[in-house]
Scaffold this motif. Structure first.
Motif, PDB file in Angstrom:
ATOM      1  N   PRO A 169       0.811  -1.226   0.000  1.00 39.38           N
ATOM      2  CA  PRO A 169       0.000   0.000   0.000  1.00 39.38           C
ATOM      3  C   PRO A 169       0.843   1.274   0.000  1.00 39.38           C
ATOM      4  N   TRP A 170       2.050   1.212   0.590  1.00 38.21           N
ATOM      5  CA  TRP A 170       2.919   2.390   0.584  1.00 38.21           C
ATOM      6  C   TRP A 170       3.442   2.657  -0.828  1.00 38.21           C
ATOM      7  N   ILE A 171       3.786   1.605  -1.554  1.00 39.54           N
ATOM      8  CA  ILE A 171       4.252   1.780  -2.928  1.00 39.54           C
ATOM      9  C   ILE A 171       3.167   2.447  -3.762  1.00 39.54           C
ATOM     10  N   ALA A 230       1.220   7.297  -6.525  1.00 39.04           N
ATOM     11  CA  ALA A 230       0.239   8.371  -6.693  1.00 39.04           C
ATOM     12  C   ALA A 230       0.894   9.734  -6.496  1.00 39.04           C
ATOM     13  N   HIS A 231       1.813   9.810  -5.539  1.00 36.75           N
ATOM     14  CA  HIS A 231       2.534  11.054  -5.292  1.00 36.75           C
ATOM     15  C   HIS A 231       3.374  11.439  -6.508  1.00 36.75           C
ATOM     16  N   CYS A 232       4.053  10.472  -7.102  1.00 34.66           N
ATOM     17  CA  CYS A 232       4.882  10.753  -8.275  1.00 34.66           C
ATOM     18  C   CYS A 232       4.025  11.197  -9.450  1.00 34.66           C
ATOM     19  N   ALA A 233       2.855  10.563  -9.613  1.00 31.36           N
ATOM     20  CA  ALA A 233       1.959  10.940 -10.706  1.00 31.36           C
ATOM     21  C   ALA A 233       1.453  12.364 -10.538  1.00 31.36           C
ATOM     22  N   ASP A 234       1.187  12.761  -9.298  1.00 35.51           N
ATOM     23  CA  ASP A 234       0.708  14.120  -9.018  1.00 35.51           C
ATOM     24  C   ASP A 234       1.809  15.155  -9.225  1.00 35.51           C
ATOM     25  N   ASN A 235       3.062  14.710  -9.163  1.00 33.70           N
ATOM     26  CA  ASN A 235       4.202  15.613  -9.315  1.00 33.70           C
ATOM     27  C   ASN A 235       5.110  15.152 -10.455  1.00 33.70           C
ATOM     28  N   ALA A 236       4.470  14.719 -11.530  1.00 30.67           N
ATOM     29  CA  ALA A 236       5.209  14.139 -12.655  1.00 30.67           C
ATOM     30  C   ALA A 236       6.248  15.087 -13.225  1.00 30.67           C
ATOM     31  N   ALA A 237       5.924  16.364 -13.318  1.00 27.76           N
ATOM     32  CA  ALA A 237       6.864  17.321 -13.902  1.00 27.76           C
ATOM     33  C   ALA A 237       8.165  17.393 -13.108  1.00 27.76           C
ATOM     34  N   GLN A 238       8.098  17.157 -11.826  1.00 27.37           N
ATOM     35  CA  GLN A 238       9.290  17.221 -10.978  1.00 27.37           C
ATOM     36  C   GLN A 238      10.163  15.977 -11.087  1.00 27.37           C
ATOM     37  N   TYR A 239       9.514  14.819 -11.309  1.00 28.36           N
ATOM     38  CA  TYR A 239      10.261  13.563 -11.243  1.00 28.36           C
ATOM     39  C   TYR A 239      10.578  12.911 -12.590  1.00 28.36           C
ATOM     40  N   GLN A 240       9.928  13.398 -13.682  1.00 29.77           N
ATOM     41  CA  GLN A 240      10.177  12.770 -14.983  1.00 29.77           C
ATOM     42  C   GLN A 240      11.449  13.314 -15.657  1.00 29.77           C
TER      43      GLN A 240
END
Length: 327
Positions: A310-312, A317-327
């Motif tokens: 569940p943590w993964i 979901a966090h990465c998807a919400d902040n895609a511009a920062q992590y892609q």
């Protein structure tokens, strides 16, 4: 001609120990099956540890094995005493550790689990232990019945005095999902369970003498006038279990997959977020207080923290919400 059954003779002390052992075991099961008692798991553990201790004391007494603590002074035994002058007898763990212990390895694993669980719960109240650990409690009871009959004869078994408690409501999908959750268990209990299970091999963990897992299926009478059975017990490797269909409910205790932080980060990078680093992961779990035991998102094993699936999902979901920062 059938071999004659070996006659077991025991002295008065062994008989008294055996009597107390059986009474403690019966009381443990009766308490656990009592719907009016909410502190049942803790009481069951304590009583079954006492019951097994007396059983092994009776066995050692019967075979002339010294089960009191002592030290040698010259050629004489000097027995240890409590502060009030009573002789010190072996506790259950010491009984299991002795080379003369009659308890097989997997049944001993079950008892060692209960002993350590008792240490964790004896000073504070817990919740939901009975449904989460019922497979291990059931194994303890069945193991006890097998051992007392093997050691002292079938007439000492407790199975003839016991019956499975009757459920007054059906098991629904919501109930199954509830049983599969560990939220509500104290963090130290979760950490203990995970740490203990991690030490076992797959065969030891899945052995029914460690945890007795069963399959529940609806059962109706085959002929008119024949009483219906509430449940039927089916072996996991049977043809019925292999071909089970959707109308049946299977409840099985399993080991939850665990992931190291670096595995979580690697999974996010592989999912298309190459800039997501260990630093970002640490910032995020601190921000949402993800290591709070009440959230059930991970567990501490020895000194290493592991995350559950569940943590993964939350990190994804966090990465998807902040895609511009992590892609």
């Amino acid at each position: 001609m059938a071999a004659k059954k070996r006659i077991r003779t025991i002295g008065s002390v062994s008989k008294e120990l055996l009597k107390k052992s059986r009474e403690a075991a019966l009381a443990a099961v009766q308490v656990f099956n009592n719907p009016a008692i909410t502190f049942k798991a803790e009481i069951y553990v304590v009583l079954m540890v006492i019951s097994w201790t007396y059983l092994l004391h009776a066995n050692y007494r019967k075979h002339g094995i010294e089960y009191r603590y002592y030290r040698m002074v010259g050629k004489r035994k000097r027995f240890d005493h409590t502060a009030n002058g009573a002789e010190k007898y072996w506790e259950l763990e010491r009984c299991l550790n002795d080379k003369a212990s009659p308890v097989d390895k997997n049944a001993a694993n079950n008892l060692r689990f209960l002993i350590e669980l008792r240490h964790e719960i004896e000073h504070q109240m817990t919740k939901r232990l009975d449904e989460f650990l019922s497979a291990r409690f059931q194994a303890c009871c069945l193991n006890y019945n097998d051992h007392i009959k093997n050691l002292f004869g079938d007439e000492h078994g407790i199975d003839k005095h016991l019956a499975f408690s009757l459920q007054f409501s059906s098991i629904t999908r919501d109930h199954v999902n509830l049983l599969d959750q560990t939220v509500g268990l104290p963090g130290h209990i979760l950490a203990f369970i995970t740490g203990f299970d991690a030490k076992l091999t797959a065969d030891e963990f899945n052995d029914p003498r460690f945890a007795y897992r069963i399959l529940f299926v609806p059962k109706t009478a085959n002929r008119k006038g024949q009483a219906d059975q509430v449940i039927e017990f089916v072996k996991a490797d049977s043809e019925l279990a292999k071909g089970i269909n959707a109308q049946y409910a299977v409840i099985k205790e399993t080991e939850r997959p665990k992931y190291l932080p670096k595995q979580v980060v690697a999974a996010m990078q592989a999912a298309g977020y190459p800039r997501f680093s260990m630093h970002h992961h640490t910032q995020f779990w601190k921000q949402v207080d993800a290591k709070n035991p009440a959230k059930g998102l991970g567990t501490l094993v020895v000194k290493t923290w592991y995350w559950y699936e569940p943590w993964i999902e939350q990190v994804s979901a966090h990465c998807a919400d902040n895609a511009a920062q992590y892609q």
